[in-house]
Design a protein around this motif. Structure first.
Motif: not given
Length: 407
Positions: A120, A132, A136, A140, A142, A145, A221, A226
């Motif tokens: 992310s 946030d 992510g 995404q 992540g 994350a 971000y 993403q």
């Protein structure tokens, strides 16, 4: 789902001495005769998948599947469990969406750009708003994350993994075990198709605002745009989740959910084995979408009995009243092939001799719904009210009749 009402059939007594001789709801007037429903075709089997399942969200019934209880590597579908734990801890007031999440070196190195997995773009040693980081994780996928959230929620990823396994046990996910928060391959890190569907159903029903993140197609971000990796969000407007996954060991995986009208279905396809990235994406999306289309086309879900609604009266001995009302503590929903709802056969198992005192909510028996001789749904029958023991003479009279019937 149909408007809630009693099943338009009387509860049938089993030909057993264990059944109560209690009045049951009378059936509604029969509907005009209709043409027989066409046979339901076999479910479309996702190509090259090791395991797959289709579950109705409202009833929880498995409509079709193969190897649904086989533990397999889930790859990033793991993050559905990660986000469930975060949502649960938020609901408990232990963390908030405005918390500042520190991006540790461990999160940056183990899940960031230097790894083969998705990330992310979270900068090392920075503090990022939890909301946030959660975006992510979900959008995404992540890995950084996932680790950062795990460390924020529980102090370390290892402690967070313990939470994951505890929540999984609470949800009845008996075929799953977690070793990390992101889903990269690790010995013993497995989930089953059934467990993924159970988890998805719990996430959708318990944390609908959190689940809404799964339908977001894009999140920007730190200047980086993403995209959600679930390609079905662009192919079918009824799809609003859930999660993709891929590693070389897990193959290509996808858990999806769609809602059309009042009906929601959950599909999971795991372990598609192909060396072609584009083919892997294509097969997992086609496999899930075919299952969802099949389920919506050939099945319907009905609300049969509502919680706390009287289903039948059971004769009660030695009580201050002669009969006690029975019902279900949780709603009974059932999913059946379209056009076959009226063919359901209800039955009720209750003891022949029920003695006071009785507590409200106490299980008295079981109500079942069957189709073609197979039980498709059942719930415990519970007492809908407390009933104390009757007076001395009332109990003595009942004791006499109990003795007489026993003879």
């Amino acid at each position: 789902m149909s408007v809630s009402r009693f099943l338009p059939l009387a509860l049938a007594f089993l030909a057993s001495a264990a059944l109560a001789q209690a009045p049951v709801p009378q059936p509604e007037a029969p509907a005009p005769a209709a043409a027989p429903a066409a046979p339901t075709p076999e479910a479309p089997v996702p190509a090259q998948a090791k395991a797959w399942i289709l579950m109705d969200d409202i009833s929880g019934q498995v409509l079709a599947g193969e190897n649904i209880d086989q533990p397999l590597e889930p790859a990033s579908i793991t993050k559905v469990m990660t986000s469930y734990v975060v949502a649960a801890e938020m609901a408990a007031g232990k963390i908030t969406a405005d918390d500042k999440v520190r991006i540790s070196e461990n999160a940056w190195r183990s899940g960031g750009a230097g790894t083969d997995g998705s990330y992310s773009a979270l900068a090392i040693n920075t503090e990022v708003k939890l909301d946030d980081v959660l975006h992510g994780l979900v959008i995404q996928s992540g890995n950084d994350a996932a680790i950062a959230l795990a460390e924020h929620v529980a102090g370390s990823e290892a402690a967070f993994v313990d939470l994951m396994n505890r929540y999984a046990e609470r949800l009845g996910m008996t075929g799953s075990h977690f070793e990390n928060a992101h889903g990269l391959s690790a010995p013993g890190h497995v989930m089953t198709a059934r467990d993924i569907a159970v988890l998805s159903r719990a996430l959708i029903s318990q944390f609908p605002e959190h689940y809404a993140l799964y339908k977001i197609k894009e999140f920007t971000y730190n200047g980086i745009q993403q995209w959600n990796r679930n390609g079905l969000l662009w192919k079918d407007a009824s799809v609003d989740g859930l999660k993709t996954g891929h590693t070389s060991a897990a193959g290509y995986c996808l858990a999806a959910s769609a809602k059309r009208g009042d009906q929601r279905l959950i599909s999971v396809v795991l372990g598609i084995d192909t060396t072609s990235r584009s083919e892997g994406f294509k097969l997992r999306e086609e496999g899930n979408l075919a299952l969802l289309n099949w389920g919506f086309r050939f099945f319907e879900t009905h609300s049969v009995y509502e919680a706390g609604t009287r289903i039948a009266d059971q004769r009660l001995w030695r009580g201050e009243v002669e009969n006690i009302a029975l019902g279900v503590a949780e709603p009974l929903r059932v999913t059946v092939p379209r056009g076959r709802y009226a063919e359901l056969k209800p039955s009720m198992d209750v003891p022949k001799q029920l003695l006071a005192p009785i507590k409200k909510g106490q299980q008295i028996g079981t109500v079942r719904l069957s189709l073609d001789g197979k039980v498709v749904a059942e719930r415990p029958l519970v007492a809908l009210a407390d009933v104390a023991e009757g007076g001395f003479f009332s109990r003595m009279n009942d004791d006499f009749w109990l003795w007489w019937e026993g003879e």
